[in-house]
Design a protein around this motif. Sequence first.
Motif: not given
Lengths: 372, 372
Positions: A76, A108-109, A123, A127-128, A131, B90-93, B96-97, B121, B125, B290-291, B354-355
Motif C-alpha cells: 500500500x 493508493x491513498x 468525508x 469513505x475512500x 480528510x 481524521x478517519x471515518x472511512x 465504516x469499511x 459522517x 455512509x 487503502x481500506x 475498497x467500496x
Amino acid sequence: MSGSIASSGCPEYCMWASSAVVRRQLFLIRSLGGYCCRIHSHRMRGIQGANVEASEADAESIIRRVTPALDPIRYKGQAGKIAVIGGCREYTGAPYFAAISALKLGADLSHVFCTKDAATVIKSYSPELIVHPVLEESYSVRDDERDSVSAKVLSEVGKWMERFDCIVVGPGLGRDQFLMGCVSDIMRHARQSSIPIVIDGDGLFLVTNNLDLVRGNPLAVLTPNINEYKRLVEKALDCEVNDEDGTNQLQLLARRIDGVTILRKGKSDFISDGEAVTSVSTFGSPRRCGGQGDILSGSVAVFSSWARRHLLSTKEATGKSLSNPMVLGCIAGSALLRRAAALAFQNKKRATLTTDIIEYLGKSLEDICPAE
Amino acid sequence: MSGSIASSGCPEYCMWASSAVVRRQLFLIRSLGGYCCRIHSHRMRGIQGANVEASEADAESIIRRVTPALDPIRYKGQAGKIAVIGGCREYTGAPYFAAISALKLGADLSHVFCTKDAATVIKSYSPELIVHPVLEESYSVRDDERDSVSAKVLSEVGKWMERFDCIVVGPGLGRDQFLMGCVSDIMRHARQSSIPIVIDGDGLFLVTNNLDLVRGNPLAVLTPNINEYKRLVEKALDCEVNDEDGTNQLQLLARRIDGVTILRKGKSDFISDGEAVTSVSTFGSPRRCGGQGDILSGSVAVFSSWARRHLLSTKEATGKSLSNPMVLGCIAGSALLRRAAALAFQNKKRATLTTDIIEYLGKSLEDICPAE
C-alpha cells in the motif's frame, strides 16, 4: 504584431521567435524520449515571420510508458499517495473531484486538507478519502491568534508532507486572506521538501499574485483555464494574451516563471516548461460542466508522480533522464480526461456531469494500458 | 542466519527451528480438524538447516464449515453482532469499511463506537450501521475532567460489550493519547468478558507499545501489515524481521505474546497462534488501495465468531474442540477478501476501490457456500 508585443514589455519574445527556436524545438522534440512523434497543425505565426509549431503529443504512448505495472509484491502506498489542499466553507465538490480522481486512476491513498466546515461534507462524499479538517478561514480566527493558528496549520499539514508523492493546491480553496497566507506557507514547505505540486483554481489566484511561490520550481505545474491564463500572462509578461502567437507566448511565460510547467487549458491543451510546446487535441466532450479541471489536476498529480518515478528508475538504469516528468504528467492527464469525457458524453449527452466522467477514468486508462 | 537472530536476542529461535518442530507442526496440522489439507510451497529454511513449511489452508472448506446455515427459525442477532472501536476527527472511512463488511458477510448487527466528529459522517455512509458517538479525543477534554470522561467512555461502551460476538479495535482510531487510554480500558473490559477481539491499524500501534493488553489472550487476533509487523517483531522479539525464516519467526512471535493469533498480511497471508503456521495464497488483486485491511478485520471478526460458535456446538456434541476459532476466522477472512478483491479487480481494474471489493463479499461467499 511583434511591435505590439515588444511594446508590451516582452523583450525575450524576439529571441524566442527566431527560426533558431524552431530548430531547437525540433531538437527537443526528438530528445524527449519519443513522446512527441506526430506533428500536428497548431501552426502559429511567430515574431519575424517564423512559423512555430506545437507538437501534438503521442499521449497514449506516454501513458503506457509512465503507468506502473501492477505487481503483486507491491504494498500500500507504492502506486502513489496524493494530497489535495482545498475545500472551504463554500466549496467542497472541487477537492473531492480532484482527490477521488487520483484514486480512480490507481493511486493508493488520497488525502484532503480543508477547513472544518468542508471536512464533514467531503468525508461524507466518500469513505475512500482521508480528510483532515485543519485549515482555517478568517472568520474563525481572532486577530490576536492569527500567528499561532497559522503555525499550527503549517505544522498539521507539514507532518504529513514527506509522505506524499504530489500535492494539488487550489481546488475549492476560496480566497480568504488568512487561508491564502497559510497555503503560501504550505507551498513553501512542499518546495523545501521537493514535493511536486499541481496548482489550479484559487491556487492560481494566489500564485498569480505572488509568482515567487513557484518561480524556479521545476516540480510545479500550473493548470490555468482561459481566464486564469489571461491573468497570469498580464501579471508575468505584462501584456495581453496573443492567440496568434500562442505557442511562443506560452513558452515565454513558462521561461519567465523560470522552469515551471504550464498546462494551458482550452479546445486543445497546450503544455510547456519553457522548452518545447506540446499539445493534446483529442476531442473530449462539448459539455463544460464545472469540475472537469479538478479531475485534471488530480490526474496530473498521479501521472506526474508516476512519470517522476519512472524517469528516476530509468535514470538509475541508463544514467540519463529522458524528459520532464511534470510535462509527461500534464500530457497524460489531459489525454485521459478527454477520453473519459468523450465516453461519458457518449452515454449521458447534455446530462453529463463531472461524476459521470470520473466513472470513466478507469475504463479510459484500461483501454490504453491494460492492467494485465 | 541463526547467529544473527540469536545475537538479536531471540533465544527461543533455536528450539523452534529444530527438526522436532517440523514433526510437531505436521502433527498439529493433522490434528487441526482437517483445515490444513494441502501442503504449499512456502518453504523457509529454519535454523540448523531444518526446512519449516507453512501449510496452505484449504480455506474454502473452512468457510463452508464455519458459516452458519440460514435457518428461518433464527432471530435477529444470532448470525452475529459485531462492534468496531474506531473513527476519530481524521478517519471515518476505515471503521465504516470494517463495520459494513461484517454486515455484507452476513452478520445481523454492526455497531461503531467513535468520536462525535466521526459519528455524523459514518452514519451518513450507511443507515445500516449503529453508530455511537461516545469516544473523546484530548482536544475536547479538559485536564481536570479526564478521569471522569474516561470512566464515562468505558461505561458507555461497557454496557454494550456482552452483547457482541466480537469487537474490532483500531480502524481509523487515530493516535490521540487520551483516546488510546480509553481504548486500553475497553480492551481490558472485553477480555474480562471473554469477548473476542480483532486488532488492526492504530489498535496495533497501541498494543505494540503495551503487549500486556493482549498477552495470553487466546481470543485476540492481531492483523499487522508489513510495517506494523516490523514494529511488532522489533518490540516483542527485540530483533529485525527475517523473511528467510519468516514462518519460524511468526510462530515464535505468537508464542512470545503467549497465544494470541497473528495474521501477517502480505503477498501471501501467514497465520499462527504459536502452534502451526498456515498460509493463504489465493491470488486477490494487485491493487493496494487503502481500506482493504479494514474489510479483512471486519471479516475476521465475523468468521471467528462463527467458528467459535461452530466449535462450541461441536464440542458439546463430541466433547472435543477441533481447532482455534481465531485461526479459522483469519483463514476464512483472508481467503474471502482475496476472492472478492479478485472479482472487483476483474471488473474495475486499476480503478478498483475498497467500496468495489465490499460489493463482491456477498457473491464471493455465495460462490463458496450457497445460502440455500
